[in-house]
Design a protein around this motif. Structure first.
Motif, PDB file in Angstrom:
ATOM      1  N   LYS A 623       0.843  -1.208   0.000  1.00 45.08           N
ATOM      2  CA  LYS A 623       0.000   0.000   0.000  1.00 45.08           C
ATOM      3  C   LYS A 623       0.874   1.253   0.000  1.00 45.08           C
ATOM      4  CE  LYS A 623      -3.707   2.224   2.671  1.00 45.08           C
ATOM      5  NZ  LYS A 623      -3.021   3.472   3.051  1.00 45.08           N
ATOM      6  N   THR A 624       1.910   1.241   0.836  1.00 47.12           N
ATOM      7  CA  THR A 624       2.841   2.382   0.865  1.00 47.12           C
ATOM      8  C   THR A 624       3.540   2.539  -0.480  1.00 47.12           C
ATOM      9  OG1 THR A 624       3.228   2.062   3.226  1.00 47.12           O
ATOM     10  CG2 THR A 624       4.868   3.352   2.014  1.00 47.12           C
ATOM     11  N   MET A 625       3.959   1.417  -1.062  1.00 42.47           N
ATOM     12  CA  MET A 625       4.617   1.456  -2.379  1.00 42.47           C
ATOM     13  C   MET A 625       3.694   2.073  -3.425  1.00 42.47           C
ATOM     14  SD  MET A 625       6.062  -1.787  -4.580  1.00 42.47           S
ATOM     15  CE  MET A 625       6.750  -1.558  -6.224  1.00 42.47           C
ATOM     16  N   LYS A 626       2.438   1.664  -3.424  1.00 46.27           N
ATOM     17  CA  LYS A 626       1.463   2.198  -4.381  1.00 46.27           C
ATOM     18  C   LYS A 626       1.319   3.710  -4.222  1.00 46.27           C
ATOM     19  CE  LYS A 626      -2.084   1.711  -7.293  1.00 46.27           C
ATOM     20  NZ  LYS A 626      -1.938   1.213  -8.689  1.00 46.27           N
ATOM     21  N   GLU A 627       1.234   4.165  -3.000  1.00 47.72           N
ATOM     22  CA  GLU A 627       1.107   5.609  -2.746  1.00 47.72           C
ATOM     23  C   GLU A 627       2.365   6.352  -3.192  1.00 47.72           C
ATOM     24  OE1 GLU A 627       0.434   5.538   1.424  1.00 47.72           O
ATOM     25  OE2 GLU A 627      -1.723   5.071   1.258  1.00 47.72           O
ATOM     26  N   GLN A 628       3.536   5.776  -2.920  1.00 44.97           N
ATOM     27  CA  GLN A 628       4.789   6.427  -3.307  1.00 44.97           C
ATOM     28  C   GLN A 628       4.970   6.459  -4.815  1.00 44.97           C
ATOM     29  OE1 GLN A 628       7.424   3.997  -0.942  1.00 44.97           O
ATOM     30  NE2 GLN A 628       7.525   5.500   0.726  1.00 44.97           N
ATOM     31  N   MET A 629       4.509   5.424  -5.518  1.00 44.21           N
ATOM     32  CA  MET A 629       4.566   5.437  -6.982  1.00 44.21           C
ATOM     33  C   MET A 629       3.703   6.568  -7.536  1.00 44.21           C
ATOM     34  SD  MET A 629       4.693   1.476  -8.338  1.00 44.21           S
ATOM     35  CE  MET A 629       3.134   0.995  -7.607  1.00 44.21           C
ATOM     36  N   ALA A 630       2.520   6.739  -6.964  1.00 47.58           N
ATOM     37  CA  ALA A 630       1.629   7.813  -7.421  1.00 47.58           C
ATOM     38  C   ALA A 630       2.252   9.185  -7.169  1.00 47.58           C
ATOM     39  CB  ALA A 630       0.279   7.697  -6.710  1.00 47.58           C
ATOM     40  N   THR A 631       2.870   9.341  -5.993  1.00 47.83           N
ATOM     41  CA  THR A 631       3.526  10.611  -5.678  1.00 47.83           C
ATOM     42  C   THR A 631       4.688  10.885  -6.620  1.00 47.83           C
ATOM     43  OG1 THR A 631       2.934  10.413  -3.341  1.00 47.83           O
ATOM     44  CG2 THR A 631       4.745  11.896  -3.881  1.00 47.83           C
ATOM     45  N   LEU A 632       5.503   9.855  -6.871  1.00 45.35           N
ATOM     46  CA  LEU A 632       6.645  10.021  -7.773  1.00 45.35           C
ATOM     47  C   LEU A 632       6.179  10.382  -9.170  1.00 45.35           C
ATOM     48  CD1 LEU A 632       9.675   9.830  -8.346  1.00 45.35           C
ATOM     49  CD2 LEU A 632       9.391   7.369  -8.705  1.00 45.35           C
ATOM     50  N   GLU A 633       5.149   9.716  -9.647  1.00 44.02           N
ATOM     51  CA  GLU A 633       4.635  10.018 -10.990  1.00 44.02           C
ATOM     52  C   GLU A 633       4.131  11.450 -11.072  1.00 44.02           C
ATOM     53  OE1 GLU A 633       2.107   7.704 -14.406  1.00 44.02           O
ATOM     54  OE2 GLU A 633       1.585   7.316 -12.308  1.00 44.02           O
ATOM     55  N   SER A 634       3.443  11.882 -10.040  1.00 40.99           N
ATOM     56  CA  SER A 634       2.942  13.263  -9.998  1.00 40.99           C
ATOM     57  C   SER A 634       4.092  14.264  -9.956  1.00 40.99           C
ATOM     58  CB  SER A 634       2.044  13.440  -8.772  1.00 40.99           C
ATOM     59  OG  SER A 634       1.645  14.784  -8.629  1.00 40.99           O
TER      60      SER A 634
END
Length: 692
Positions: A623-634
């Motif tokens: 779940k943390t990884m998914k959130e961090q991927m979204a943040t990085l993409e943004s």
């Protein structure tokens, strides 16, 4: 290969001085060297004779083409190959004129120019660097050249380096008579480069998107064993690695590159090759060729040679120690203290000038070794800190103190090294120990600039070293001509600038605090380090010496900032793609597996709370990884859309994208530690570091 064959083959692929002497008339050979010695333009007639001899020699060695070989601001080398063959009616002739040797005109519109020219203004010139020998490689004659724009600005790394050599020689020749050194008409910087690198199995390399696209592992949990046992350093060389090293040595020797030392370095899979000193321009060309050759040869042995400064987190990174000395035409090494340093005035004066130079222009030295790759290495307790300081050792420290106090220097005399074993003879110890934590350390008769990165060209750091020493030598000469004595100026230089001298542990937290008290900068990243190119004192220095014009410096700043931003962008996009398409799916698949196991166990009324803990822990990480991927993409999208100046853009890439990638890595590495080995889709650090 027999010893005689080995000696006969040394330099066989290089059109060196001995070859030239054999193949051109004595008068032409004399005219060629007079032009070099006097810094004069080479005549067209001389160039024509040399070109013809070079062509005949190259064809004899299998060359069908020639190329002007130059160093654009990419940090790499560039080449465009033209055939010697020219149609002549129904036949063909071999054509290579003096004009072709002296000048080329590559399109080269896509190389970085930092605003010096628009893309549609593509004309640029390559000009033969007759101070560096041509060589034959892969069926082509390689001619070292400068690369400049149509309007004369330097678009490469070699042109400023050669300008700095001229500036240093001119300043040193001016100063030397005041030190009692007579007959000095030319002074040359001499450099030896130690090249560190990693070797990994090509199979594993091909399975790592990050290694292929960025040169470093963007993800990777530490192996259970690293370098803590210190068993790899100077250890027995593995057979496959040894075969690579053997072929590398033999190939380098054919080019006249004086490869001398090879050994295992600190980290697993890390190694080093060191070459004997040459003039700085020759060493620069040789090191570029060495990096290219070693990567080519590695592939032949089923290996990949990694030159990134930090291909693996958690183990030693790779540097390129730049050993720099200054030699007069009369054979004096101005960094050699001799048996009585305090009475050796050429040395004392040069040392004082160096102390002033490094202190006054520490920011330029830090800038010269700044890169996205080197940021990982500097200050990481494996390489010098980002704080620039000088290590002199006990003997020279005593000399410095005696100059400042006015007291006579007390020499400790020669000391002997004794093992305590009766049969082993004693021998004289060196005057000073080594300090591997210092970025700029005196090592007996030279200074070792230890902060240069493995993948970097030595042209940039040596351009700055030459320039700042030239400035200090000119300043010393100015003050003496203004009425002061040499001793007075030496004392002024050392007293004013001795804050830069530090002989202790550069890794310690106490040194960071002490450096702050001394007013020394600690630019820990490239973006901060590059800001010094906007400062008037640095622009005035380099422009005044003719090393870089103000316009060229402005372009360098833009190029370096753009390169940094692009590097972080590629890393961000690569990390995001790996995470999305390889690592996240693998983690989900393993989560499914252990979740199923838990459900089956519960249905069988087996106590499986321990499995529930595993499921919950992994799910939380994913779940943390998914959130961090979204943040990085943004964050990547935000940086790409920025319209601010390049400095602000680079800072955003550093803070938002590089920082975001580091956070994602931390989570992914934690996931790797708990996911089953059969599920993990990329080679691990165990494979990469211990798989050869």
């Amino acid at each position: 290969m027999e010893l005689k064959d080995l000696m006969d083959q040394y330099g066989c692929l290089t059109f060196g001085d001995e070859v030239m002497k054999e193949r051109i008339p004595k008068s032409t050979y004399k005219a060629f060297h007079e032009a070099l010695d006097n810094g004069e333009e080479l005549s067209k007639e001389t160039a024509t004779v040399v070109a013809n001899a070079m062509k005949v020699w190259a064809v004899e060695h299998g060359a069908t083409h020639f190329t002007h070989w130059f160093m654009p601001m990419t940090g790499l080398t560039a080449e465009k190959h033209d055939a010697f063959l020219e149609p002549s009616g129904e036949k063909a002739i071999l054509e290579f004129s003096g004009k072709t040797l002296r000048k080329g005109e590559p399109d080269a519109s896509s190389f970085p120019s930092g605003g010096l020219r628009a893309t549609f203004e593509a004309r640029g010139y390559t000009a033969w660097d007759c101070t560096s020998p041509a060589f034959v490689k892969d069926g082509s004659l390689y001619i070292p050249t400068l690369f400049c724009s149509y309007t004369g600005e330097a678009l490469d790394k070699k042109t400023p380096l050669l300008r700095s050599c001229d500036a240093l020689s001119k300043a040193a020749v001016r100063l030397m008579p005041f030190t009692g050194a007579d007959g000095v008409t030319k002074v040359t910087a001499s450099v030896g480069a130690e090249q560190e690198y990693f070797l990994v199995d090509d199979k594993f390399f091909q399975e790592r998107m990050d290694l292929k696209l960025t040169g470093r592992t963007l993800f990777g949990a530490m192996a259970p064993k690293g370098q803590e046992l210190e068993d790899h350093y100077f250890g027995s060389i593995k057979r496959k690695v040894g075969a690579f090293m053997d072929e590398l040595d033999r190939e380098l020797w054919k080019y006249g590159i004086p490869s001398k030392t090879k050994h295992n370095e600190v980290a697993p899979a890390q190694h080093e090759v060191a070459c004997v000193y040459s003039k700085v321009n020759i060493t620069t060309d040789n090191n570029h060729l060495l990096m290219q050759v070693m990567q080519d040869i590695a592939k032949k042995h089923g290996l990949r040679c990694l030159l990134h400064e930090k291909p693996f987190a958690g183990v030693n990174g790779s540097g390129k120690h730049d050993n720099w000395s200054v030699i007069t035409n009369t054979g004096i090494n101005l960094f050699n203290p001799g048996s009585n340093p305090s009475e050796n005035m050429p040395f004392v004066a040069t040392l004082a000038c160096t102390i002033r130079a490094v202190d006054k222009y520490a920011d330029l030295l830090r800038m010269s070794i700044a890169s996205a790759g080197n940021d990982h290495r500097l200050g990481a307790n494996e390489a010098p800190p980002a704080i620039v300081s000088m290590f002199l050792g006990s003997q020279l420290d005593a000399l410095v103190e005696s100059v400042c106090s006015g007291d006579a220097m007390v020499s400790g005399g020669d000391t002997r090294f004794e093992t305590g074993v009766a049969v082993v003879p004693t021998f004289a110890k060196d005057n000073t120990d080594r300090n591997r934590t210092s970025p700029f350390a005196f090592t007996g008769n030279k200074f070792e600039f230890r902060a240069v990165g493995s993948a970097q060209s030595v042209a940039g750091p040596n351009t700055i070293l030459n320039a700042i020493l030239a400035d200090s030598m000119n300043e010393m000469a100015d003050r003496i001509e203004g009425g002061k004595t040499l001793a007075e100026v030496v004392k002024e230089f050392i007293t004013e600038h001795k804050r830069i001298i530090f002989n202790g542990d550069g890794y310690s937290k106490e040194w960071e605090e002490e450096a702050t008290k001394r007013g020394l900068a600690n630019n820990k990243n490239t973006v901060d380090a590059l800001k010094c190119l906007e400062e008037a004192k640095n622009i005035d220095l380099l422009d005044g010496l003719g090393v870089y014009s103000a316009v060229e410096l402005e372009s360098r700043l833009e190029i370096l900032l753009e390169n940094y931003s692009k590097t972080i962008r590629v890393e961000g996009l690569t990390g995001l793609k790996m995470a999305k398409t390889q690592l996240y799916p693998a983690a989900i698949k393993y989560l499914e597996s252990i979740s199923t196991s838990y459900v089956v166990a519960k249905e069988a009324e087996i106590d499986a709370d321990f499995l529930k803990e595993d499921v919950d822990g992994l799910a939380c990480l994913i779940k943390t990884m998914k959130e961090q991927m979204a943040t990085l993409e943004s964050n990547i999208s935000g940086c790409e859309a920025m319209e601010e100046d390049m400095m602000a853009q680079a800072a955003a890439w550093k803070d938002d994208v590089f920082g975001g990638l580091q956070e994602l890595r931390s989570t992914v590495d934690a996931i790797e530690e708990v996911v089953g080995a059969d599920y993990w889709p990329v080679p691990t650090y165990v494979d990469l570091l211990f798989g050869v």
